[in-house]
Design an enzyme around this catalytic site. Structure first.
Site, mmCIF file in Angstrom:
data_model
loop_
_atom_site.group_PDB
_atom_site.id
_atom_site.type_symbol
_atom_site.label_atom_id
_atom_site.label_comp_id
_atom_site.label_asym_id
_atom_site.label_seq_id
_atom_site.Cartn_x
_atom_site.Cartn_y
_atom_site.Cartn_z
ATOM 1 C CB VAL A 1 -0.959 0.011 1.206
ATOM 2 C CG1 VAL A 1 -1.696 1.349 1.318
ATOM 3 C CG2 VAL A 1 -1.965 -1.127 1.083
ATOM 4 C CG ASP B 1 10.547 -0.027 5.002
ATOM 5 O OD1 ASP B 1 9.422 -0.310 4.575
ATOM 6 O OD2 ASP B 1 11.204 -0.783 5.752
ATOM 7 C CG LEU C 1 -4.602 0.697 -3.795
ATOM 8 C CD1 LEU C 1 -3.108 0.867 -3.572
ATOM 9 C CD2 LEU C 1 -5.091 1.597 -4.924
ATOM 10 N NE ARG C 2 -9.539 -3.580 -9.160
ATOM 11 C CZ ARG C 2 -9.749 -3.638 -10.472
ATOM 12 N NH1 ARG C 2 -10.319 -4.705 -11.005
ATOM 13 N NH2 ARG C 2 -9.368 -2.637 -11.258
ATOM 14 C CG ASN D 1 -11.788 -5.285 1.825
ATOM 15 O OD1 ASN D 1 -11.990 -5.004 0.648
ATOM 16 N ND2 ASN D 1 -10.649 -5.013 2.429
ATOM 17 C CG HIS E 1 -15.653 -14.660 -11.451
ATOM 18 N ND1 HIS E 1 -16.229 -14.847 -12.686
ATOM 19 C CD2 HIS E 1 -15.425 -13.327 -11.333
ATOM 20 C CE1 HIS E 1 -16.337 -13.681 -13.301
ATOM 21 N NE2 HIS E 1 -15.858 -12.739 -12.504
ATOM 22 N N GLY F 1 -8.546 -15.390 -0.813
ATOM 23 C CA GLY F 1 -7.312 -15.301 -0.034
ATOM 24 C C GLY F 1 -6.780 -13.888 -0.152
ATOM 25 C CB CYS G 1 -7.789 -7.120 1.684
ATOM 26 S SG CYS G 1 -6.601 -5.829 1.265
ATOM 27 C CE LYS H 1 -6.090 -9.898 -7.993
ATOM 28 N NZ LYS H 1 -6.731 -8.574 -7.791
#
Length: 434
Positions: A11, A30, A153-154, A211, A254, A260, A263, A324
């Protein structure tokens, strides 16, 4: 605008790069020096289509940089985004806020002027108020506001989602904070993408509710799929028939081996725990979680049936192990339940995945990795399509069937039809809900 992005995970990195492409000056922070060094070399630590080129363009333009020095990044920032991990806490299912609160305290000590501290991480309802308290405690003189700005976001389509969102949700407490956030998202406002301003709690809840609802659609269609198999219906036709209803929509209908990713599993579990904590059980969400676990178990039994009730000694080829396509993310992927069951049952498992090996080697011990599905299929007893990568959508089924010892296919994403598989020489074919 000057923006500090705390955290360069999925993200944080995608958001930071996209904000810089809006024209803002962005510094991504980071704690891991090796990750920052990697980013400074132009290397992207995650697989996300198009991210490397977008990052390089904005670094070259001087709008994007990386550092381990949080104080330097926060100094003079108009907005400080917290985009650190909130993993499921072991033992109770709650989101672990350790990293969020630690980041908030560090940001508080680094503030040198007014800034909006924005929570980008997915956090339980009430967290932003806790962030505000933590900042005030760490630096009583700090001049700041907090805002909640959940991401939607996908993975695999994150840049498109950021640049062309269905909506942007911003929870704020003051007009000053709203003005800063309006400036941050001005490029989207000018292109008339919806920006929803609301209170902190509503913004936090929107993320979980969205979600949970999508996960519900997935579990719903998977339960319908199980019934379709018993009564002779085709779940693809059923999903199409109900999805054409504008009140339902065709997305997330689908059938497959269960949801999984980073998220849905985490957020449904957290929402269920929030409900229990406030004595308002989220019974639908709790059922969705149980159904999803049951779907994975049902897939294992489907595979067992295809190899004559025993995995022992069988050669099984698994196509796709990421949760995915178009991502290297293995978090809570169905493969992490299904593949160990195959290995544990004595099967010799060969795995093919365009991006899954980097994480998968540690997560799936006992398997053999291959880059070529046709080589992997040599003398195999079962072919399993577990992730619907484009690379697996146009396979030469005749070539695969000829290479296999017993040509049998478990198409857990319904990419092919039973008719096409049998014409190609597969003696048995099993989809989901067909």
């Amino acid at each position: 605008m000057r923006i500090a992005m705390i955290g360069t995970g999925y993200v944080g990195l995608v958001s930071g790069v996209c904000f810089s492409d809006f024209g803002h000056d962005v510094i991504c922070v980071d704690k891991q020096p090796e990750k920052i060094a990697m980013l400074e070399r132009g290397e992207v630590p995650i697989y996300e289509p198009g991210l490397d080129a977008l990052m390089a363009r904005n670094v070259e333009a001087g709008r994007l940089s990386f550092t381990t020095d949080l104080a330097a990044a926060v100094d003079g920032a108009d907005a400080v985004f917290i985009a650190v991990g909130t993993p499921t806490r072991r033992g109770d299912g709650h989101a672990d806020l350790t990293y969020v609160m630690s980041a908030a305290e560090e940001v508080a000590r680094a503030l040198t002027g007014y800034a909006v501290i924005v929570t980008k991480s997915t956090v339980p309802v009430g967290t932003n108020r806790k962030v505000k308290q933590a900042v005030t405690k760490a630096n009583p003189k700090a001049e700041f506001d907090v805002a909640s700005n959940p991401e939607f976001l996908r993975e695999g389509a994150a840049i498109e989602d950021f640049m062309k969102p269905d909506r942007v949700v911003v929870g704020v407490q003051s007009s000053r904070a709203q003005e800063v956030m309006a400036d941050v998202y001005r490029p989207l406002f000018l292109r008339e993408f919806p920006i929803v301003y609301t209170d902190l709690e509503s913004a936090e809840m929107i993320k979980y509710a969205a979600n949970a609802f999508l996960a519900t659609k997935v579990s719903f269609v998977n339960e319908i799929a199980a019934l379709c198999e018993r009564v002779g219906a085709d779940v693809k036709e059923v999903a199409r028939g109900i999805g054409l209803d504008g009140r339902i929509g065709n997305k997330f209908l689908h059938a497959g081996p269960g949801y999984g990713g980073s998220c849905f599993p985490k957020d449904t579990t957290a929402l269920a725990r929030i409900g229990q904590e406030h004595a308002v059980p989220q019974t639908i969400v709790e059922t969705v979680i149980r159904v999803n676990e049951g779907v994975k178990a049902r897939m294992i039994e489907k595979l067992r049936d295809l190899v004559d009730d025993s995995f022992n000694g069988k050669v099984v080829v698994v196509l796709g192990v990421t949760f995915k396509p178009s991502t290297d993310d293995m978090r809570d992927a169905p493969s992490l339940t299904i593949v160990p069951a195959l290995v544990g049952g004595g099967a010799k498992v060969r795995v093919v995945d365009p991006q899954g090996r980097r994480e998968g080697e540690a997560l799936l011990p006992g398997v053999v990795w291959s880059e070529d599905p046709y080589k992997a299929a040599n003398n195999a007893d079962l072919l399993v399509i577990l992730t619907e990568w484009n690379e697996f959508r146009a396979l030469d089924l005749k070539k695969l069937a000829k290479k296999m010892a017993t040509p049998r296919m478990a198409d857990l994403r319904n990419i092919y039809s039973a008719r096409d598989a049998r014409r190609a020489g597969f003696e048995r074919y099993e989809g989901v809900g067909r």
